[in-house]
Design a protein around this motif. Structure first.
Motif, mmCIF file in Angstrom:
data_model
loop_
_atom_site.group_PDB
_atom_site.id
_atom_site.type_symbol
_atom_site.label_atom_id
_atom_site.label_comp_id
_atom_site.label_asym_id
_atom_site.label_seq_id
_atom_site.Cartn_x
_atom_site.Cartn_y
_atom_site.Cartn_z
ATOM 1 N N GLU A 83 0.794 -1.196 -0.156
ATOM 2 C CA GLU A 83 -0.031 -0.119 -0.043
ATOM 3 C C GLU A 83 0.952 1.278 -0.087
ATOM 4 O OE1 GLU A 83 -4.030 -0.880 2.232
ATOM 5 O OE2 GLU A 83 -2.476 -0.625 3.515
ATOM 6 N N ALA A 84 0.309 2.233 -0.638
ATOM 7 C CA ALA A 84 0.888 3.763 -0.449
ATOM 8 C C ALA A 84 0.094 4.597 0.416
ATOM 9 C CB ALA A 84 1.253 4.250 -1.908
ATOM 10 N N PHE A 85 0.723 5.928 0.580
ATOM 11 C CA PHE A 85 -0.026 6.746 1.415
ATOM 12 C C PHE A 85 -1.215 7.106 0.913
ATOM 13 C CE2 PHE A 85 -0.445 11.073 3.022
ATOM 14 C CZ PHE A 85 0.080 11.049 4.312
ATOM 15 N N GLU A 86 -1.374 7.193 -0.461
ATOM 16 C CA GLU A 86 -2.540 7.657 -1.190
ATOM 17 C C GLU A 86 -3.620 6.485 -1.148
ATOM 18 O OE1 GLU A 86 0.595 7.944 -2.147
ATOM 19 O OE2 GLU A 86 0.796 10.124 -2.221
ATOM 20 N N ASP A 87 -3.174 5.120 -0.806
ATOM 21 C CA ASP A 87 -4.234 4.166 -0.709
ATOM 22 C C ASP A 87 -5.325 4.304 0.590
ATOM 23 O OD1 ASP A 87 -3.258 2.905 -2.990
ATOM 24 O OD2 ASP A 87 -1.833 1.886 -2.055
ATOM 25 N N TYR A 88 -4.735 5.502 1.356
ATOM 26 C CA TYR A 88 -5.720 5.588 2.634
ATOM 27 C C TYR A 88 -6.470 6.929 2.197
ATOM 28 C CZ TYR A 88 -3.315 2.068 4.963
ATOM 29 O OH TYR A 88 -2.705 0.766 5.507
ATOM 30 N N GLU A 89 -7.429 7.041 3.227
ATOM 31 C CA GLU A 89 -8.689 7.801 3.199
ATOM 32 C C GLU A 89 -8.970 8.158 4.806
ATOM 33 O OE1 GLU A 89 -11.284 6.198 0.694
ATOM 34 O OE2 GLU A 89 -12.457 5.155 2.268
ATOM 35 N N LEU A 90 -9.313 9.230 4.956
ATOM 36 C CA LEU A 90 -10.148 9.736 6.327
ATOM 37 C C LEU A 90 -11.563 9.619 5.921
ATOM 38 C CD1 LEU A 90 -7.742 12.715 6.677
ATOM 39 C CD2 LEU A 90 -7.276 10.505 8.033
ATOM 40 N N ARG A 91 -12.265 9.011 7.332
ATOM 41 C CA ARG A 91 -13.575 9.009 6.866
ATOM 42 C C ARG A 91 -14.309 9.491 8.129
ATOM 43 N NH1 ARG A 91 -14.181 2.561 5.208
ATOM 44 N NH2 ARG A 91 -13.229 2.529 3.513
ATOM 45 N N PHE A 92 -15.375 10.276 8.171
ATOM 46 C CA PHE A 92 -16.056 11.014 8.934
ATOM 47 C C PHE A 92 -17.432 10.255 9.190
ATOM 48 C CE2 PHE A 92 -13.042 13.807 7.389
ATOM 49 C CZ PHE A 92 -12.633 14.525 8.584
ATOM 50 N N THR A 93 -18.019 10.391 10.017
ATOM 51 C CA THR A 93 -19.394 9.702 10.359
ATOM 52 C C THR A 93 -20.499 10.227 9.520
ATOM 53 O OG1 THR A 93 -19.953 10.889 12.416
ATOM 54 C CG2 THR A 93 -18.790 8.941 12.729
ATOM 55 N N LYS A 94 -20.446 11.344 9.054
ATOM 56 C CA LYS A 94 -21.402 11.980 8.474
ATOM 57 C C LYS A 94 -21.065 12.995 7.148
ATOM 58 C CE LYS A 94 -24.874 12.549 12.204
ATOM 59 N NZ LYS A 94 -25.446 13.667 12.942
ATOM 60 N N GLY A 111 -6.291 0.188 10.116
ATOM 61 C CA GLY A 111 -6.613 1.479 10.162
ATOM 62 C C GLY A 111 -6.487 2.004 11.496
ATOM 63 N N VAL A 112 -7.140 3.231 11.978
ATOM 64 C CA VAL A 112 -7.056 3.801 13.406
ATOM 65 C C VAL A 112 -8.193 4.485 13.308
ATOM 66 C CG1 VAL A 112 -6.214 5.210 14.930
ATOM 67 C CG2 VAL A 112 -4.487 3.851 13.419
ATOM 68 N N ARG A 113 -8.981 4.312 14.427
ATOM 69 C CA ARG A 113 -10.242 5.326 14.705
ATOM 70 C C ARG A 113 -9.928 6.107 16.103
ATOM 71 N NH1 ARG A 113 -14.257 2.115 16.108
ATOM 72 N NH2 ARG A 113 -14.376 2.552 18.500
ATOM 73 N N VAL A 114 -10.298 7.306 15.820
ATOM 74 C CA VAL A 114 -10.109 8.025 16.956
ATOM 75 C C VAL A 114 -11.360 8.783 17.339
ATOM 76 C CG1 VAL A 114 -8.895 10.041 18.252
ATOM 77 C CG2 VAL A 114 -7.759 8.504 16.422
ATOM 78 N N ASP A 115 -11.843 8.460 18.682
ATOM 79 C CA ASP A 115 -13.172 8.894 19.227
ATOM 80 C C ASP A 115 -12.977 10.103 20.405
ATOM 81 O OD1 ASP A 115 -15.285 7.146 18.166
ATOM 82 O OD2 ASP A 115 -13.645 5.786 18.639
ATOM 83 N N ASN A 135 -17.675 13.447 16.867
ATOM 84 C CA ASN A 135 -16.335 13.654 17.476
ATOM 85 C C ASN A 135 -15.505 12.386 17.021
ATOM 86 O OD1 ASN A 135 -17.958 15.384 19.128
ATOM 87 N ND2 ASN A 135 -15.978 16.329 19.346
ATOM 88 N N THR A 136 -15.603 11.820 15.784
ATOM 89 C CA THR A 136 -14.960 10.549 15.436
ATOM 90 C C THR A 136 -14.122 10.571 14.077
ATOM 91 O OG1 THR A 136 -16.606 9.223 16.790
ATOM 92 C CG2 THR A 136 -15.214 8.020 14.886
ATOM 93 N N ILE A 137 -13.124 10.087 13.971
ATOM 94 C CA ILE A 137 -12.420 9.892 12.602
ATOM 95 C C ILE A 137 -11.880 8.835 12.559
ATOM 96 C CG2 ILE A 137 -10.338 11.261 13.471
ATOM 97 C CD1 ILE A 137 -10.152 12.657 10.778
ATOM 98 N N THR A 138 -11.647 8.095 11.455
ATOM 99 C CA THR A 138 -11.128 7.019 10.926
ATOM 100 C C THR A 138 -10.047 7.051 9.823
ATOM 101 O OG1 THR A 138 -13.161 5.896 11.760
ATOM 102 C CG2 THR A 138 -11.359 4.534 10.341
ATOM 103 N N LEU A 139 -8.974 6.579 9.855
ATOM 104 C CA LEU A 139 -7.852 6.275 9.096
ATOM 105 C C LEU A 139 -7.778 4.965 8.584
ATOM 106 C CD1 LEU A 139 -5.362 7.283 7.382
ATOM 107 C CD2 LEU A 139 -4.025 6.631 9.654
ATOM 108 N N ILE A 140 -8.138 4.573 7.224
ATOM 109 C CA ILE A 140 -8.195 3.221 6.726
ATOM 110 C C ILE A 140 -7.682 3.075 5.366
ATOM 111 C CG2 ILE A 140 -10.559 3.788 5.913
ATOM 112 C CD1 ILE A 140 -11.430 0.899 6.626
ATOM 113 N N GLY A 141 -7.247 2.113 5.170
ATOM 114 C CA GLY A 141 -6.584 1.627 3.819
ATOM 115 C C GLY A 141 -7.698 1.005 3.015
ATOM 116 N N ARG A 142 -7.777 1.486 1.792
ATOM 117 C CA ARG A 142 -8.820 0.909 0.902
ATOM 118 C C ARG A 142 -8.443 -0.555 0.451
ATOM 119 N NH1 ARG A 142 -8.719 6.256 -0.785
ATOM 120 N NH2 ARG A 142 -6.837 5.905 -2.301
ATOM 121 N N LYS A 143 -7.185 -0.869 0.679
ATOM 122 C CA LYS A 143 -6.728 -2.342 0.206
ATOM 123 C C LYS A 143 -6.913 -3.216 1.365
ATOM 124 C CE LYS A 143 -3.999 -0.719 -3.917
ATOM 125 N NZ LYS A 143 -2.557 -0.843 -4.298
#
Length: 294
Positions: A155-166, A229-233, A217-225
């Motif tokens: 995986e590369a850096f660009e294979d990751y995304e930040l996800r919000f709950t809404k 990842g990591v979730r911070v609450d 008040n939640t964010i998730t860093l996750i790899g698409r492949k």
């Protein structure tokens, strides 16, 4: 001194210098940034009693002049262990003659780390005013995570995304000047009616992104492949900083803050900074965020 807390799946190491996280390992896979000085030598500093910078490194308060570098004083001092179990540890930092030269308030800061689930770590701040006058302060976390996460391969850096709950539409103020002050009159568009922010090094061309009122008040860093990842609450934290170092650094920091760096539209009164909290003598305030790795 490095201390380890762990359960069957999760192993966490904490350094008494700064009471900062040193390692978060799930089933032998490291998730926390390991402090390569080529990009950034720290890992997860504790931010107290400021987040970010003061204009010119100082501000005036009711108790006198505050003189501190970026992110305050706690990250540079030795913290002592108050108590420890197999899955939890609490550190204590108290004011001294040296801290009073920087921050003219008597305080007690307790940082607690506790494993609450197979892959989840709670980070808790307990701040007590041990002096005789109202005490202004903010706190913040600054944990940085390796990308790819969990030592995932292919995986590369660009294979990751930040996800919000809404879905949300948001901008970020620009950091300006050598002090890194926030200019809320100059905002960079970041998201428009979307809940996913693709990760790229170009996101950080203007330094950190700073968000207010993140949904739930939640964010998730996750790899698409790999889907590692990591979730911070972070309930109770009004700001979220997202940052990676210049030079295409292979990490991203997800930073819950109760306040933020001095803004260009603020004066030099410490109590006037955005997000500033005040504790009465003898009063304690607690704030906690959790890190879940997968």
């Amino acid at each position: 001194m490095i201390t380890t807390i762990e359960n069957k799946n999760l192993s966490v190491k904490i350094d008494s210098l700064g009471a900062q996280l040193n390692s978060i390992s799930l089933n032998g896979r490291e998730y926390l940034w390991q402090g390569d000085p080529k990009w950034w030598p720290r890992r997860a500093p504790v931010l107290f009693p400021i987040v970010g910078s003061l204009r010119g490194g100082q501000a005036e308060s009711a108790a006198g002049t505050c003189r501190m570098g970026r992110h305050g004083l706690a990250r540079n001092l030795e913290h002592k262990i108050l108590r420890q179990t197999a899955e939890a540890v609490t550190y204590e930092l108290t004011s001294t003659a040296d801290t009073l030269e920087q921050y003219p308030y008597d305080f007690r800061l307790c940082m607690s780390y506790r494993i609450t689930a197979p892959g989840t770590l709670e980070n808790r701040f307990a701040v007590t005013n041990t002096g005789k006058h109202p005490m202004p302060f903010v706190v913040g976390g600054h944990p940085a995570f390796q990308v790819p996460a969990g030592q995932a391969e292919g995986e590369a850096f660009e294979d990751y995304e930040l996800r919000f709950t809404k879905k949300m539409t948001c901008t970020s103020p620009v950091l300006v000047g050598k002090d890194g002050l926030l200019d809320f009159t100059n905002q960079i568009p970041v998201l428009h009616n979307a809940s996913i922010l693709p990760l790229s090094h170009r996101l950080f061309d203007h330094d950190a992104l700073v968000f207010e009122q993140v949904p739930n008040n939640t964010i998730t860093l996750i790899g698409r492949k790999s889907e590692h990842g990591v979730r911070v609450d972070f309930p109770g934290f009004d700001y979220l900083g997202i940052w990676s170092a210049a030079g295409d650094a292979p990490f991203v920091a997800l930073e819950p803050w109760t306040g933020c760096s001095t803004a260009t539209d603020e004066d030099n009164c410490f109590e006037h900074k955005r997000g500033m909290r005040s504790l009465a003598p003898g009063e304690t305030a607690e704030y906690a965020f959790s890190i879940s790795v997968f």
